[in-house]
Design a protein around this motif. Structure first.
Motif, PDB file in Angstrom:
ATOM      1  N   LEU A 194       0.825  -1.210   0.000  1.00  0.00           N
ATOM      2  CA  LEU A 194       0.000   0.000   0.000  1.00  0.00           C
ATOM      3  C   LEU A 194       0.860   1.263   0.000  1.00  0.00           C
ATOM      4  O   LEU A 194       0.516   2.264  -0.645  1.00  0.00           O
ATOM      5  CB  LEU A 194      -0.931  -0.016   1.214  1.00  0.00           C
ATOM      6  CG  LEU A 194      -2.064  -1.047   1.154  1.00  0.00           C
ATOM      7  CD1 LEU A 194      -2.750  -1.153   2.515  1.00  0.00           C
ATOM      8  CD2 LEU A 194      -3.075  -0.687   0.074  1.00  0.00           C
ATOM      9  N   VAL A 195       1.981   1.213   0.721  1.00  0.00           N
ATOM     10  CA  VAL A 195       2.905   2.358   0.721  1.00  0.00           C
ATOM     11  C   VAL A 195       3.523   2.541  -0.662  1.00  0.00           C
ATOM     12  O   VAL A 195       3.598   3.661  -1.188  1.00  0.00           O
ATOM     13  CB  VAL A 195       4.000   2.162   1.793  1.00  0.00           C
ATOM     14  CG1 VAL A 195       5.090   3.224   1.651  1.00  0.00           C
ATOM     15  CG2 VAL A 195       3.396   2.225   3.192  1.00  0.00           C
ATOM     16  N   PHE A 196       3.960   1.423  -1.271  1.00  0.00           N
ATOM     17  CA  PHE A 196       4.550   1.505  -2.610  1.00  0.00           C
ATOM     18  C   PHE A 196       3.551   2.077  -3.610  1.00  0.00           C
ATOM     19  O   PHE A 196       3.907   2.882  -4.475  1.00  0.00           O
ATOM     20  CB  PHE A 196       4.987   0.109  -3.079  1.00  0.00           C
ATOM     21  CG  PHE A 196       6.296  -0.357  -2.500  1.00  0.00           C
ATOM     22  CD1 PHE A 196       6.862   0.260  -1.396  1.00  0.00           C
ATOM     23  CD2 PHE A 196       6.962  -1.434  -3.059  1.00  0.00           C
ATOM     24  CE1 PHE A 196       8.060  -0.169  -0.856  1.00  0.00           C
ATOM     25  CE2 PHE A 196       8.168  -1.873  -2.535  1.00  0.00           C
ATOM     26  CZ  PHE A 196       8.717  -1.244  -1.436  1.00  0.00           C
ATOM     27  N   GLU A 197       2.290   1.661  -3.491  1.00  0.00           N
ATOM     28  CA  GLU A 197       1.262   2.169  -4.400  1.00  0.00           C
ATOM     29  C   GLU A 197       1.063   3.669  -4.194  1.00  0.00           C
ATOM     30  O   GLU A 197       0.972   4.443  -5.152  1.00  0.00           O
ATOM     31  CB  GLU A 197      -0.043   1.417  -4.182  1.00  0.00           C
ATOM     32  CG  GLU A 197      -1.146   1.839  -5.143  1.00  0.00           C
ATOM     33  CD  GLU A 197      -2.384   0.984  -5.010  1.00  0.00           C
ATOM     34  OE1 GLU A 197      -2.777   0.353  -5.996  1.00  0.00           O
ATOM     35  OE2 GLU A 197      -2.960   0.961  -3.897  1.00  0.00           O
ATOM     36  N   LYS A 198       1.017   4.099  -2.927  1.00  0.00           N
ATOM     37  CA  LYS A 198       0.803   5.515  -2.628  1.00  0.00           C
ATOM     38  C   LYS A 198       1.969   6.361  -3.128  1.00  0.00           C
ATOM     39  O   LYS A 198       1.777   7.496  -3.599  1.00  0.00           O
ATOM     40  CB  LYS A 198       0.645   5.699  -1.118  1.00  0.00           C
ATOM     41  CG  LYS A 198       0.156   7.071  -0.707  1.00  0.00           C
ATOM     42  CD  LYS A 198      -1.273   7.307  -1.147  1.00  0.00           C
ATOM     43  CE  LYS A 198      -1.813   8.621  -0.603  1.00  0.00           C
ATOM     44  NZ  LYS A 198      -3.182   8.885  -1.089  1.00  0.00           N
ATOM     45  N   GLY A 200       3.685   5.719  -5.730  1.00  0.00           N
ATOM     46  CA  GLY A 200       3.767   5.618  -7.178  1.00  0.00           C
ATOM     47  C   GLY A 200       4.841   4.675  -7.667  1.00  0.00           C
ATOM     48  O   GLY A 200       5.203   4.688  -8.852  1.00  0.00           O
ATOM     49  N   ILE A 201       5.364   3.830  -6.766  1.00  0.00           N
ATOM     50  CA  ILE A 201       6.416   2.878  -7.164  1.00  0.00           C
ATOM     51  C   ILE A 201       5.815   1.720  -7.959  1.00  0.00           C
ATOM     52  O   ILE A 201       6.357   1.297  -8.978  1.00  0.00           O
ATOM     53  CB  ILE A 201       7.149   2.347  -5.917  1.00  0.00           C
ATOM     54  CG1 ILE A 201       7.861   3.507  -5.210  1.00  0.00           C
ATOM     55  CG2 ILE A 201       8.132   1.246  -6.279  1.00  0.00           C
ATOM     56  CD1 ILE A 201       8.449   3.128  -3.863  1.00  0.00           C
ATOM     57  N   ALA A 202       4.707   1.215  -7.490  1.00  0.00           N
ATOM     58  CA  ALA A 202       4.020   0.122  -8.175  1.00  0.00           C
ATOM     59  C   ALA A 202       2.589   0.057  -7.676  1.00  0.00           C
ATOM     60  O   ALA A 202       2.308   0.438  -6.535  1.00  0.00           O
ATOM     61  CB  ALA A 202       4.738  -1.209  -7.935  1.00  0.00           C
ATOM     62  N   LYS A 203       1.696  -0.438  -8.533  1.00  0.00           N
ATOM     63  CA  LYS A 203       0.306  -0.592  -8.134  1.00  0.00           C
ATOM     64  C   LYS A 203       0.058  -2.000  -7.622  1.00  0.00           C
ATOM     65  O   LYS A 203       0.718  -2.949  -8.046  1.00  0.00           O
ATOM     66  CB  LYS A 203      -0.624  -0.301  -9.320  1.00  0.00           C
ATOM     67  CG  LYS A 203      -0.673   1.164  -9.714  1.00  0.00           C
ATOM     68  CD  LYS A 203      -1.735   1.403 -10.773  1.00  0.00           C
ATOM     69  CE  LYS A 203      -1.849   2.894 -11.093  1.00  0.00           C
ATOM     70  NZ  LYS A 203      -2.913   3.167 -12.105  1.00  0.00           N
ATOM     71  N   LEU A 204      -0.915  -2.107  -6.731  1.00  0.00           N
ATOM     72  CA  LEU A 204      -1.317  -3.430  -6.268  1.00  0.00           C
ATOM     73  C   LEU A 204      -1.825  -4.241  -7.457  1.00  0.00           C
ATOM     74  O   LEU A 204      -2.622  -3.758  -8.255  1.00  0.00           O
ATOM     75  CB  LEU A 204      -2.440  -3.326  -5.226  1.00  0.00           C
ATOM     76  CG  LEU A 204      -2.012  -2.993  -3.795  1.00  0.00           C
ATOM     77  CD1 LEU A 204      -3.247  -2.807  -2.918  1.00  0.00           C
ATOM     78  CD2 LEU A 204      -1.142  -4.102  -3.218  1.00  0.00           C
ATOM     79  N   ASN A 205      -1.338  -5.459  -7.570  1.00  0.00           N
ATOM     80  CA  ASN A 205      -1.711  -6.321  -8.676  1.00  0.00           C
ATOM     81  C   ASN A 205      -3.066  -6.965  -8.381  1.00  0.00           C
ATOM     82  O   ASN A 205      -3.185  -7.773  -7.463  1.00  0.00           O
ATOM     83  CB  ASN A 205      -0.632  -7.396  -8.871  1.00  0.00           C
ATOM     84  CG  ASN A 205      -0.853  -8.208 -10.130  1.00  0.00           C
ATOM     85  OD1 ASN A 205      -1.922  -8.173 -10.725  1.00  0.00           O
ATOM     86  ND2 ASN A 205       0.171  -8.940 -10.537  1.00  0.00           N
ATOM     87  N   GLN A 206      -4.080  -6.603  -9.134  1.00  0.00           N
ATOM     88  CA  GLN A 206      -5.424  -7.132  -8.922  1.00  0.00           C
ATOM     89  C   GLN A 206      -5.737  -8.326  -9.836  1.00  0.00           C
ATOM     90  O   GLN A 206      -6.863  -8.824  -9.835  1.00  0.00           O
ATOM     91  CB  GLN A 206      -6.453  -6.021  -9.172  1.00  0.00           C
ATOM     92  CG  GLN A 206      -6.274  -4.805  -8.272  1.00  0.00           C
ATOM     93  CD  GLN A 206      -6.460  -5.137  -6.792  1.00  0.00           C
ATOM     94  OE1 GLN A 206      -7.278  -5.968  -6.437  1.00  0.00           O
ATOM     95  NE2 GLN A 206      -5.689  -4.490  -5.940  1.00  0.00           N
ATOM     96  N   LYS A 207      -4.741  -8.784 -10.577  1.00  0.00           N
ATOM     97  CA  LYS A 207      -4.948  -9.918 -11.470  1.00  0.00           C
ATOM     98  C   LYS A 207      -5.292 -11.171 -10.673  1.00  0.00           C
ATOM     99  O   LYS A 207      -4.743 -11.407  -9.602  1.00  0.00           O
ATOM    100  CB  LYS A 207      -3.676 -10.158 -12.286  1.00  0.00           C
ATOM    101  CG  LYS A 207      -3.777 -11.312 -13.274  1.00  0.00           C
ATOM    102  CD  LYS A 207      -2.475 -11.498 -14.037  1.00  0.00           C
ATOM    103  CE  LYS A 207      -2.556 -12.708 -14.957  1.00  0.00           C
ATOM    104  NZ  LYS A 207      -1.278 -12.900 -15.706  1.00  0.00           N
ATOM    105  N   GLU A 208      -6.187 -11.978 -11.200  1.00  0.00           N
ATOM    106  CA  GLU A 208      -6.571 -13.212 -10.540  1.00  0.00           C
ATOM    107  C   GLU A 208      -5.711 -14.346 -11.069  1.00  0.00           C
ATOM    108  O   GLU A 208      -5.493 -14.479 -12.272  1.00  0.00           O
ATOM    109  CB  GLU A 208      -8.059 -13.513 -10.766  1.00  0.00           C
ATOM    110  CG  GLU A 208      -8.965 -12.450 -10.167  1.00  0.00           C
ATOM    111  CD  GLU A 208     -10.339 -13.002  -9.772  1.00  0.00           C
ATOM    112  OE1 GLU A 208     -10.562 -14.203  -9.983  1.00  0.00           O
ATOM    113  OE2 GLU A 208     -11.128 -12.222  -9.266  1.00  0.00           O
TER     114      GLU A 208
END
Length: 215
Positions: A194-198, A200-208
């Motif tokens: 969540l910190v990385f996403e905030k 802008g380093i990387a987004k949480l991967n929502q892929k199933e």
């Protein structure tokens, strides 16, 4: 001594919990069903007074009416939460409650925990319950209501207690403690993600993914 092997295992696990920051001096308690008539349970103040370094005889044997059958210590007031789990489903064989370091971040924020790691996919949604005071019948009731909503066949459960900690149930004490360890690793990963996403380093991967959930 009644249930010596089982009480030795429980004493060993609560010591590991403290050493691994899976609970703290503010509390935590562990129980296991050992027969149709009895559970074994850590005594009150095991964390504050003993830093979870307790002897097997300090692990209490308690009947289903919450009376001590054997053991040196007093019953924790949070037995009502444990009993709510055992009465929900006879297949629940252990209840582990701790103030785990990383999971407490999500519990304190009142957030459901993102379930990110492969090892925790079997948990499904990691829900944070609405707040109720520690040791209260209201908190035990919220746990009972959540389990009932999941269905009477629910045995493995990982629950965040708002501002309080975590509650894990499973068929055996060994499995419940394994679940707690998996939950804590997921909490660490989720916090960093969540910190990385905030940032802008990387987004949480929502892929199933097609996870292997067979143990």
């Amino acid at each position: 001594m009644l249930y010596q092997k089982e009480r030795e295992q429980l004493a060993d696990i609560v010591k590991k919990m403290f050493d691994r920051y899976e609970t703290n001096t503010a509390g935590g308690n562990v129980s296991a069903r050992v027969s149709n008539e009895h559970i074994i349970m850590s005594p009150t103040l095991m964390s504050q007074k003993h830093h979870c370094d307790i002897s097997p005889y300090q692990v209490l044997v308690v009947d289903m009416d919450e009376n001590i059958v054997e053991g040196d210590g007093r019953i924790t007031r949070e037995i009502n939460m444990h009993m709510a789990c055992y009465r929900h489903n006879n297949n629940i064989g252990a209840v582990v409650h701790g103030h785990s370091l990383y999971s407490m971040v999500f519990a304190t924020m009142g957030m459901d925990m993102p379930n990110l790691t492969e090892a925790t996919q079997k948990f499904g949604k990691i829900k944070c319950l609405d707040f109720a005071p520690a040791t209260s019948s209201e908190l035990a009731g919220k746990v009972r209501d959540y389990l009932e909503k999941k269905g009477h066949d629910s045995v493995m459960n990982t629950i965040l207690l708002n501002r309080h900690g975590v509650l894990v149930t499973d068929k055996t004490l060994e499995k419940a403690y394994d679940d707690l360890g998996r939950l804590e690793y997921n909490a660490y990963i989720a916090e960093k993600s969540l910190v990385f996403e905030k940032l802008g380093i990387a987004k949480l991967n929502q892929k199933e993914y097609d996870f292997n959930l067979v143990e």
